[in-house]
Design a protein around this motif. Structure first.
Motif, PDB file in Angstrom:
ATOM      1  N   UNK A 225       0.837  -1.200   0.000  1.00  0.00           N
ATOM      2  CA  UNK A 225       0.000   0.000   0.000  1.00  0.00           C
ATOM      3  C   UNK A 225       0.873   1.252   0.000  1.00  0.00           C
ATOM      4  N   UNK A 226       0.455   2.256  -0.770  1.00  0.00           N
ATOM      5  CA  UNK A 226       1.143   3.529  -0.786  1.00  0.00           C
ATOM      6  C   UNK A 226       0.148   4.665  -0.534  1.00  0.00           C
ATOM      7  N   UNK A 227       0.679   5.751   0.013  1.00  0.00           N
ATOM      8  CA  UNK A 227      -0.144   6.921   0.271  1.00  0.00           C
ATOM      9  C   UNK A 227      -0.281   7.767  -0.993  1.00  0.00           C
ATOM     10  N   UNK A 228      -1.394   8.481  -1.071  1.00  0.00           N
ATOM     11  CA  UNK A 228      -1.549   9.467  -2.133  1.00  0.00           C
ATOM     12  C   UNK A 228      -0.750  10.713  -1.758  1.00  0.00           C
ATOM     13  N   UNK A 229      -0.523  11.583  -2.724  1.00  0.00           N
ATOM     14  CA  UNK A 229       0.184  12.832  -2.418  1.00  0.00           C
ATOM     15  C   UNK A 229      -0.621  13.664  -1.426  1.00  0.00           C
ATOM     16  N   UNK A 230      -1.942  13.592  -1.522  1.00  0.00           N
ATOM     17  CA  UNK A 230      -2.810  14.321  -0.584  1.00  0.00           C
ATOM     18  C   UNK A 230      -2.584  13.842   0.853  1.00  0.00           C
ATOM     19  N   UNK A 231      -2.453  12.537   1.040  1.00  0.00           N
ATOM     20  CA  UNK A 231      -2.211  11.991   2.381  1.00  0.00           C
ATOM     21  C   UNK A 231      -0.834  12.387   2.902  1.00  0.00           C
ATOM     22  N   UNK A 232       0.165  12.366   2.037  1.00  0.00           N
ATOM     23  CA  UNK A 232       1.510  12.778   2.433  1.00  0.00           C
ATOM     24  C   UNK A 232       1.503  14.244   2.859  1.00  0.00           C
ATOM     25  N   UNK A 233       0.819  15.081   2.073  1.00  0.00           N
ATOM     26  CA  UNK A 233       0.724  16.506   2.396  1.00  0.00           C
ATOM     27  C   UNK A 233      -0.003  16.709   3.723  1.00  0.00           C
ATOM     28  N   UNK A 234      -1.023  15.898   3.973  1.00  0.00           N
ATOM     29  CA  UNK A 234      -1.785  15.991   5.228  1.00  0.00           C
ATOM     30  C   UNK A 234      -0.888  15.676   6.417  1.00  0.00           C
ATOM     31  N   UNK A 235      -0.105  14.605   6.286  1.00  0.00           N
ATOM     32  CA  UNK A 235       0.816  14.257   7.378  1.00  0.00           C
ATOM     33  C   UNK A 235       1.837  15.372   7.599  1.00  0.00           C
ATOM     34  N   UNK A 236       2.419  15.866   6.517  1.00  0.00           N
ATOM     35  CA  UNK A 236       3.448  16.900   6.641  1.00  0.00           C
ATOM     36  C   UNK A 236       2.890  18.192   7.227  1.00  0.00           C
ATOM     37  N   UNK A 237       1.635  18.491   6.921  1.00  0.00           N
ATOM     38  CA  UNK A 237       1.008  19.714   7.422  1.00  0.00           C
ATOM     39  C   UNK A 237       0.558  19.574   8.868  1.00  0.00           C
ATOM     40  N   UNK A 238      -0.147  18.487   9.176  1.00  0.00           N
ATOM     41  CA  UNK A 238      -0.735  18.319  10.507  1.00  0.00           C
ATOM     42  C   UNK A 238       0.185  17.638  11.514  1.00  0.00           C
ATOM     43  N   UNK A 239       1.061  16.778  11.006  1.00  0.00           N
ATOM     44  CA  UNK A 239       1.908  16.014  11.918  1.00  0.00           C
ATOM     45  C   UNK A 239       1.307  14.690  12.319  1.00  0.00           C
ATOM     46  N   UNK A 240       0.207  14.321  11.683  1.00  0.00           N
ATOM     47  CA  UNK A 240      -0.435  13.030  11.945  1.00  0.00           C
ATOM     48  C   UNK A 240      -1.316  12.655  10.758  1.00  0.00           C
ATOM     49  N   UNK A 241      -1.603  11.352  10.662  1.00  0.00           N
ATOM     50  CA  UNK A 241      -2.435  10.846   9.573  1.00  0.00           C
ATOM     51  C   UNK A 241      -3.199   9.622  10.054  1.00  0.00           C
ATOM     52  N   UNK A 242      -4.499   9.620   9.847  1.00  0.00           N
ATOM     53  CA  UNK A 242      -5.364   8.489  10.191  1.00  0.00           C
ATOM     54  C   UNK A 242      -5.587   7.618   8.959  1.00  0.00           C
ATOM     55  N   UNK A 243      -5.421   6.311   9.116  1.00  0.00           N
ATOM     56  CA  UNK A 243      -5.755   5.357   8.060  1.00  0.00           C
ATOM     57  C   UNK A 243      -6.726   4.346   8.647  1.00  0.00           C
ATOM     58  N   UNK A 244      -7.922   4.307   8.102  1.00  0.00           N
ATOM     59  CA  UNK A 244      -8.973   3.433   8.619  1.00  0.00           C
ATOM     60  C   UNK A 244      -8.777   1.981   8.143  1.00  0.00           C
ATOM     61  N   UNK A 245      -9.150   1.040   9.009  1.00  0.00           N
ATOM     62  CA  UNK A 245      -9.226  -0.391   8.654  1.00  0.00           C
ATOM     63  C   UNK A 245      -7.930  -0.924   8.043  1.00  0.00           C
ATOM     64  N   UNK A 246      -6.810  -0.538   8.603  1.00  0.00           N
ATOM     65  CA  UNK A 246      -5.538  -1.006   8.039  1.00  0.00           C
ATOM     66  C   UNK A 246      -5.234  -2.444   8.458  1.00  0.00           C
ATOM     67  N   UNK A 247      -5.408  -2.741   9.731  1.00  0.00           N
ATOM     68  CA  UNK A 247      -5.128  -4.085  10.244  1.00  0.00           C
ATOM     69  C   UNK A 247      -6.421  -4.889  10.311  1.00  0.00           C
TER      70      UNK A 247
END
Length: 245
Positions: free
Chosen positions: A1-23
């Motif tokens: 699995x890879x993140x979209x650029x939008x998700x990467x930008x979200x992490x870099x901006x906010x300092x956190x990222x939620x991913x639902x139903x990963x495990x």
């Protein structure tokens, strides 16, 4: 699995990222079953609520976290070396991810009645590395919400240069001074469900209230660093590592 650029930008901006139903639910249940065995039998190494609150009471132990879980059970090790998450970690670190077994590497609890509040803090406060290219992976093993001690985050706090006076002697972020109160007002949260993960930067401010329900809240957290992020020689961060190629 890879993140979209939008998700990467979200992490870099906010300092956190939620991913639902990963495990998967099955994996979470297996981890939870093993964790409960270690908790119920108080298998060392642990951190107790009494130790955390600096209370001398050897006859009354409430486990706050199981330490060094990588070497406890095969299923714990399997989760921490999960191949599906490695491309994500590599994207966010811009380097090969490396498990730092000196820090986190824990099953975290909020026990009913006996849990304590986790003060606002940056995980980086106790760590000793040459730079800050580290992040943590938080796995929810069941529902997590404000009443049972859900994590809350302050968006963008990983990019703020704080003054020493904004932290107390335990390096917790003071919540009783005006400049900090204004920042804390910006805190956000999102309820977590079994299998959800949250990735957060080592300098992102976060906290959690005590568990006010009748059911334990048990979660899994581990930390990774960039391969080029070196521990400071002679510090507690210089410990066993696992490269996730």
């Amino acid at each position: 699995m890879k993140l979209s650029q939008e998700q990467i930008d979200e992490f870099n901006s906010n300092g956190f990222l939620l991913i639902r139903n990963f495990a998967s639910s099955e994996l979470c249940d297996e981890i939870l079953q093993k964790a409960k065995y270690h908790l119920e039998n108080i298998i060392e190494p642990i951190e107790s609520e009494q130790e955390y609150l600096r209370i001398e009471d050897k006859n009354n132990i409430t486990v706050r976290r199981l330490r060094q879980v990588y070497d406890r059970e095969e299923v714990f090790k399997q989760w921490m070396t999960n191949k599906e998450i490695r491309p994500i970690l590599k994207q966010l670190l811009n380097d090969t991810p490396v498990l730092t077994l000196a820090h986190h590497n824990s099953i975290m609890t909020k026990m009913p009645k006996d849990s304590s509040r986790t003060t606002w803090h940056q995980d980086r406060r106790y760590w000793n590395y040459e730079n800050d290219n580290l992040l943590s992976v938080w796995l929810s093993l069941d529902d997590e919400y404000l009443e049972n001690g859900l994590l809350e985050f302050i968006p963008g706090s990983h990019k703020i240069k704080f003054e020493k006076e904004q932290f107390d002697e335990t390096i917790s972020f003071k919540d009783n001074i005006p400049q900090n109160k204004q920042l804390i007002k910006q805190a956000v949260h999102f309820n977590l469900h079994k299998g959800d993960i949250v990735l957060f930067h080592c300098k992102t401010l976060h906290h959690a209230n005590k568990n006010n329900t009748s059911k334990p809240k048990i979660s899994f957290v581990y930390t990774v660093k960039a391969k080029e992020t070196k521990p400071i020689k002679g510090s507690r961060s210089e410990f066993k590592e696992v490269i996730l190629d």
